[in-house]
Scaffold this motif. Structure first.
Motif, mmCIF file in Angstrom:
data_model
loop_
_atom_site.group_PDB
_atom_site.id
_atom_site.type_symbol
_atom_site.label_atom_id
_atom_site.label_comp_id
_atom_site.label_asym_id
_atom_site.label_seq_id
_atom_site.Cartn_x
_atom_site.Cartn_y
_atom_site.Cartn_z
ATOM 1 N N GLY A 124 0.844 -1.207 0.000
ATOM 2 C CA GLY A 124 0.000 0.000 0.000
ATOM 3 C C GLY A 124 0.869 1.243 0.000
ATOM 4 O O GLY A 124 2.110 1.158 0.045
ATOM 5 N N GLY A 125 0.237 2.386 -0.044
ATOM 6 C CA GLY A 125 0.964 3.649 -0.142
ATOM 7 C C GLY A 125 1.915 3.861 1.024
ATOM 8 O O GLY A 125 3.090 4.232 0.839
ATOM 9 N N THR A 126 1.421 3.614 2.238
ATOM 10 C CA THR A 126 2.268 3.795 3.421
ATOM 11 C C THR A 126 3.485 2.890 3.329
ATOM 12 O O THR A 126 4.619 3.315 3.597
ATOM 13 C CB THR A 126 1.453 3.478 4.697
ATOM 14 O OG1 THR A 126 0.327 4.350 4.723
ATOM 15 C CG2 THR A 126 2.274 3.654 5.951
ATOM 16 N N ILE A 129 6.054 4.208 0.910
ATOM 17 C CA ILE A 129 6.761 5.365 1.467
ATOM 18 C C ILE A 129 7.768 4.905 2.526
ATOM 19 O O ILE A 129 8.924 5.346 2.550
ATOM 20 C CB ILE A 129 5.745 6.381 2.038
ATOM 21 C CG1 ILE A 129 5.007 7.055 0.875
ATOM 22 C CG2 ILE A 129 6.411 7.412 2.944
ATOM 23 C CD1 ILE A 129 3.776 7.847 1.268
ATOM 24 N N HIS A 158 1.850 13.240 3.062
ATOM 25 C CA HIS A 158 1.082 12.272 3.855
ATOM 26 C C HIS A 158 1.734 11.931 5.207
ATOM 27 O O HIS A 158 2.960 11.941 5.345
ATOM 28 C CB HIS A 158 0.904 10.988 3.039
ATOM 29 C CG HIS A 158 -0.180 10.108 3.559
ATOM 30 N ND1 HIS A 158 0.060 9.107 4.474
ATOM 31 C CD2 HIS A 158 -1.502 10.097 3.325
ATOM 32 C CE1 HIS A 158 -1.075 8.494 4.755
ATOM 33 N NE2 HIS A 158 -2.047 9.073 4.075
ATOM 34 N N PRO A 204 -0.871 14.298 -6.456
ATOM 35 C CA PRO A 204 -0.989 15.492 -5.632
ATOM 36 C C PRO A 204 -0.930 15.110 -4.159
ATOM 37 O O PRO A 204 -0.929 13.930 -3.810
ATOM 38 C CB PRO A 204 -2.406 15.974 -5.981
ATOM 39 C CG PRO A 204 -3.181 14.704 -6.177
ATOM 40 C CD PRO A 204 -2.202 13.705 -6.739
ATOM 41 N N PHE A 206 -2.590 14.785 -0.367
ATOM 42 C CA PHE A 206 -3.913 14.286 0.066
ATOM 43 C C PHE A 206 -4.877 15.398 0.495
ATOM 44 O O PHE A 206 -6.034 15.404 0.064
ATOM 45 C CB PHE A 206 -3.708 13.266 1.209
ATOM 46 C CG PHE A 206 -4.977 12.827 1.890
ATOM 47 C CD1 PHE A 206 -5.728 11.773 1.391
ATOM 48 C CD2 PHE A 206 -5.420 13.470 3.040
ATOM 49 C CE1 PHE A 206 -6.894 11.369 2.013
ATOM 50 C CE2 PHE A 206 -6.591 13.070 3.674
ATOM 51 C CZ PHE A 206 -7.329 12.022 3.157
ATOM 52 N N ASP A 231 5.710 11.556 -4.079
ATOM 53 C CA ASP A 231 4.627 10.702 -3.602
ATOM 54 C C ASP A 231 3.450 10.856 -4.562
ATOM 55 O O ASP A 231 2.674 11.806 -4.480
ATOM 56 C CB ASP A 231 4.223 11.082 -2.179
ATOM 57 C CG ASP A 231 3.057 10.211 -1.700
ATOM 58 O OD1 ASP A 231 2.781 9.193 -2.376
ATOM 59 O OD2 ASP A 231 2.430 10.544 -0.678
ATOM 60 N N CYS A 233 1.168 8.460 -4.792
ATOM 61 C CA CYS A 233 0.237 7.406 -4.358
ATOM 62 C C CYS A 233 -1.149 7.693 -4.929
ATOM 63 O O CYS A 233 -1.826 6.813 -5.438
ATOM 64 C CB CYS A 233 0.171 7.355 -2.836
ATOM 65 S SG CYS A 233 1.567 6.476 -2.122
ATOM 66 N N LEU A 234 -1.565 8.955 -4.838
ATOM 67 C CA LEU A 234 -2.879 9.334 -5.353
ATOM 68 C C LEU A 234 -2.858 9.532 -6.863
ATOM 69 O O LEU A 234 -3.765 9.102 -7.570
ATOM 70 C CB LEU A 234 -3.331 10.654 -4.705
ATOM 71 C CG LEU A 234 -4.114 10.592 -3.404
ATOM 72 C CD1 LEU A 234 -4.394 11.997 -2.898
ATOM 73 C CD2 LEU A 234 -5.426 9.833 -3.577
ATOM 74 N N ASP A 265 0.062 4.209 -6.167
ATOM 75 C CA ASP A 265 -0.790 3.153 -5.610
ATOM 76 C C ASP A 265 -1.682 2.488 -6.647
ATOM 77 O O ASP A 265 -2.613 3.105 -7.182
ATOM 78 C CB ASP A 265 -1.669 3.722 -4.484
ATOM 79 C CG ASP A 265 -0.880 3.965 -3.222
ATOM 80 O OD1 ASP A 265 0.327 3.651 -3.214
ATOM 81 O OD2 ASP A 265 -1.481 4.462 -2.247
ATOM 82 N N HIS A 267 -3.696 0.239 -5.734
ATOM 83 C CA HIS A 267 -4.986 -0.031 -5.080
ATOM 84 C C HIS A 267 -5.848 1.229 -4.943
ATOM 85 O O HIS A 267 -6.890 1.175 -4.309
ATOM 86 C CB HIS A 267 -4.812 -0.801 -3.759
ATOM 87 C CG HIS A 267 -4.252 -0.033 -2.601
ATOM 88 N ND1 HIS A 267 -3.956 -0.651 -1.411
ATOM 89 C CD2 HIS A 267 -3.940 1.266 -2.418
ATOM 90 C CE1 HIS A 267 -3.486 0.244 -0.559
ATOM 91 N NE2 HIS A 267 -3.470 1.416 -1.144
ATOM 92 N N LYS A 268 -5.410 2.319 -5.565
ATOM 93 C CA LYS A 268 -6.287 3.495 -5.658
ATOM 94 C C LYS A 268 -6.744 3.607 -7.124
ATOM 95 O O LYS A 268 -7.587 2.834 -7.559
ATOM 96 C CB LYS A 268 -5.566 4.753 -5.158
ATOM 97 C CG LYS A 268 -5.256 4.701 -3.657
ATOM 98 C CD LYS A 268 -4.766 6.032 -3.121
ATOM 99 C CE LYS A 268 -4.599 6.010 -1.614
ATOM 100 N NZ LYS A 268 -3.357 5.369 -1.146
HETATM 101 C C1 LIG Z 1 -0.781 11.234 -1.192
HETATM 102 C C2 LIG Z 1 -0.898 9.975 -0.388
HETATM 103 N N1 LIG Z 1 0.213 9.319 -0.015
HETATM 104 C C3 LIG Z 1 0.168 8.193 0.709
HETATM 105 C C4 LIG Z 1 -1.033 7.650 1.101
HETATM 106 C C5 LIG Z 1 -1.043 6.402 1.948
HETATM 107 O O1 LIG Z 1 -1.630 5.360 1.244
HETATM 108 P P1 LIG Z 1 -2.214 4.059 1.981
HETATM 109 O O2 LIG Z 1 -3.439 4.496 2.721
HETATM 110 O O3 LIG Z 1 -2.478 3.140 0.840
HETATM 111 O O4 LIG Z 1 -1.189 3.529 2.908
HETATM 112 C C6 LIG Z 1 -2.216 8.295 0.726
HETATM 113 C C7 LIG Z 1 -3.518 7.768 1.146
HETATM 114 O O5 LIG Z 1 -4.547 8.334 0.922
HETATM 115 C C8 LIG Z 1 -2.149 9.490 -0.025
HETATM 116 O O6 LIG Z 1 -3.257 10.159 -0.377
#
Ligand SMILES: Cc1ncc(COP(=O)(O)O)c(C=O)c1O
Length: 465
Positions: A124-126, A129, A158, A204, A206, A231, A233-234, A265, A267-268
Motif C-alpha cells: 500500500g501507499g504507506t 513510502i 502524507h 498530488p 492528500f 509521492d 500514491c494518489l 498506488d 490499489h487506488k
Molecule cells: C498522497 C498519499 N500518499 C500516501 C497515502 C497512503 O496510502 P495508503 O493508505 O495506501 O497507505 C495516501 C492515502 O490516501 C495518499 O493520499
C-alpha cells in the motif's frame, strides 16, 4: 459536542454490529456451518455496500463496478495459495510483480530517461513510502556516513512520512506550504542541512489535491546530491492520463532527472483490490538499500525485497489482472470521467457563495468557508449519508473523486446536499462541528498528548469484541 460525547458517537459507528451478529470470544467447539458463515458475510456486505457503491464516500473504492469486482475476485480465488516468498513454488507471483513494476515505471517516464528505473510491489501507499525512506536512510549512512539523517517534507505530504520518521529515526523537518497549498520552494531549500537525505513532494497531496512544484524541488535536491521522492500514491495512475487528455499537469515523474524515487498506488486509481502499491527507484543501487538479507540464520539464507515475509501472491495476481484488463484506453476513459466530475464539482461549489475551493485541484477537492463552521457542514453531510473527510490547518472538507462519483447524478446530489447543509448551518450558527474540539486541541501544544490518548483509546476500541 465535547470529546467524551464524540467518543461515544464514534463507538456507535465503530461497533454497529454488537448484539446483532454472531460474535466469538473463544474458538467455537465445533466449526460453524460454512453456509451460515457465507450468509453472515453477505448480510454484512449488503449493509456496507450501498454507501460506497452509490458514491457517498470520499476515495476508498476507486472503481467498484460489479463486473470488475467479480473478475478481480475470480483472479484472487485462482491464486489464493500463492506466496511470493516461496518463489520456487509460485514463480507466477514474481512474473506478475515484475510486470506490474515495469508497466508502472514506463507509465511514469522510465522510457524518457537513460537511467534504469526499478522497483517493487508493496502492500500500500504507506508501505511504499516506508520502504523508500528506509532505503534513503541506509543509502545515506553507507555512502555519506550520515548517522543523524533528516528529511525535508512539506506540511501537506502524507502522515506516512511521519511514520517513517518515527520508525526509522529520521528527523522530520516539516516545511509550511504557500497560500496555494503547494510546497514553498525557498522554504524547502532553506530547510536542507548536511544531514538531509531526502526531500519530498506530492503529486498530488492528500489534503487539498494540489501538485507540489516537483520540477523545481527535485532540481534543488539534485544539485545538493540528496534524494527526491515524488509521492504519487494518489496521482500515479491518473495524472499521466490527465496530461494526455490535455489537463494542466506539471511534470512530476522520472522525466525529471532529480526524481530518484516514487510511490504510486495500484490499489487506488490503478483499480486493483486493496493491498498493493508500487515503489520505484532511479537505479538498482538505491533499491538494494530497501532489500533485507541475513546469511547467518539457522533457518537458512533468508532474504526478502520488502518488509513482509510471507504475503498474498493473489493480491499481485489481481493487481496485474486489473492493469492488463483495463489497459491504456480504459484508464484514459476512467480518468476522463473522474476529471469531468471534478470540474462539475468545482463549478458547483463556486455557485455556493458561502464556500470556496482551496488551491487549484483536479480530482481531490477541498473546500471551506470564511463565514461558517465548515466542520459543522461536514457533520450535516454525514447525517445525509456522505462520508467526506473533515481536515484541519486550515479547517476544510475534502473529497477524493472516484469512478463512483462519475456515475450520472452523483455530483449533482452532492452539490444539492451541500447547498442544504450550508443553508442549515447558516440558520444554526450555534452548531459546532464534532471535530472542532479535537482540532482545537491539536493546535494547542499542551493538549496534544490528550489527543494522542484519545486516539489510543479509539484504536483499543477496534480490538474490543
Ligand atoms: C498522497 C498519499 N500518499 C500516501 C497515502 C497512503 O496510502 P495508503 O493508505 O495506501 O497507505 C495516501 C492515502 O490516501 C495518499 O493520499
Amino acid at each position: 459536542m465535547d470529546i467524551n460525547e464524540l467518543k461515544k458517537e464514534l463507538e456507535k459507528s465503530i461497533k454497529p454490529y454488537r448484539g446483532s451478529f454472531l460474535s466469538f470470544e473463544e474458538l467455537p467447539k465445533e466449526g460453524l456451518d460454512k453456509k451460515e458463515i457465507i450468509e453472515m458475510m453477505k448480510e454484512l456486505y449488503k449493509l456496507e455496500e450501498p454507501r460506497w457503491k452509490d458514491g457517498f464516500v470520499s476515495g476508498s473504492v476507486y472503481h467498484g463496478d460489479t463486473e470488475h469486482i467479480d473478475f478481480e475476485n475470480q483472479v484472487y480465488a485462482i491464486n489464493s495459495q500463492s506466496n511470493p516468498i516461496h518463489f520456487d513454488i509460485w514463480p507466477s507471483a514474481f512474473k506478475f510483480e515484475a510486470e506490474i513494476v515495469r508497466m508502472t515505471a514506463n507509465m511514469l517516464g522510465a522510457k524518457k530517461t537513460n537511467d534504469e528505473i526499478v522497483g517493487s510491489v508493496s502492500s500500500g501507499g504507506t508501505d511504499s513510502i516506508l520502504l523508500a525512506m528506509k532505503a534513503y536512510r541506509d543509502w545515506a549512512r553507507d555512502t555519506k556516513g550520515i548517522t543523524e539523517p533528516e528529511m525535508v517534507v512539506p506540511t501537506t505530504a502524507h502522515a506516512a512520512f511521519d511514520k517513517a520518521s518515527e520508525y526509522f529515526c529520521i528527523k522530520m523537518k516539516r516545511v509550511p506550504v504557500g497560500n496555494d497549498f503547494r510546497a514553498d520552494i525557498q522554504a524547502m531549500q532553506a530547510a536542507i542541512t548536511d544531514n538531509t537525505i531526502v526531500m519530498v513532494g506530492s503529486a498530488p497531496q492528500f489534503p487539498h489535491g494540489v501538485i507540489d512544484p516537483i520540477e523545481e524541488l527535485s532540481e534543488i535536491a539534485r544539485e545538493r546530491g540528496i534524494g527526491f521522492h515524488t509521492d504519487a500514491c494518489l496521482g500515479g495512475f491518473i495524472l499521466p492520463w490527465a496530461e494526455k487528455l490535455g489537463y494542466d499537469v506539471p511534470p512530476f515523474d522520472f522525466r525529471l532527472p532529480g526524481v530518484t524515487s516514487m510511490s504510486a498506488d495500484t490499489h487506488k486509481y490503478g483499480y486493483a483490490a486493496k493491498g498493493t502499491s508500487v515503489v520505484l527507484y532511479r537505479g538498482r543501487k538505491l533499491r538494494h538499500y530497501q532489500y533485507f538479507v541475513t546469511t547467518e540464520w539457522p533457518g537458512g539464507l533468508y532474504f526478502s525485497p520488502t518488509f513482509l515475509g510471507s504475503r498474498a501472491g493473489a493480491l499481485s495476481a489481481e493487481c496485474w489482472a486489473a492493469l492488463v484488463s483495463i489497459g491504456e484506453k480504459g484508464y484514459m476513459k476512467a480518468a476522463e470521467g473522474i476529471l469531468k466530475a471534478g470540474e462539475r464539482l468545482k463549478e458547483g461549489i463556486r455557485q455556493i457563495p458561502e464556500l470556496y475551493v482551496l488551491g487549484n485541484p483536479l480530482f481531490v477537492i477541498a473546500f471551506s468557508s470564511d463565514i461558517l463552521d465548515i466542520l459543522a457542514v461536514c457533520d450535516i453531510m454525514s447525517n445525509k449519508g456522505w462520508s467526506l473527510s473533515g481536515l484541519q490547518k486550515p479547517p476544510c472538507v475534502h473529497i477524493s473523486l472516484t469512478q463512483r462519483h462519475a456515475q450520472p447524478g452523483v455530483i449533482e446530489r452532492l452539490i444539492n446536499d451541500l447547498k442544504e447543509a450550508v443553508a442549515y448551518i447558516k440558520q444554526h450558527p450555534e452548531i459546532k462541528g464534532s471535530l472542532t474540539p479535537v482540532y482545537g486541541m491539536t493546535g494547542n501544544i499542551n493538549m496534544q498528548d490528550a489527543v494522542k490518548q484519545f486516539s489510543y483509546e479509539l484504536m483499543d476500541l477496534f480490538y474490543e469484541t
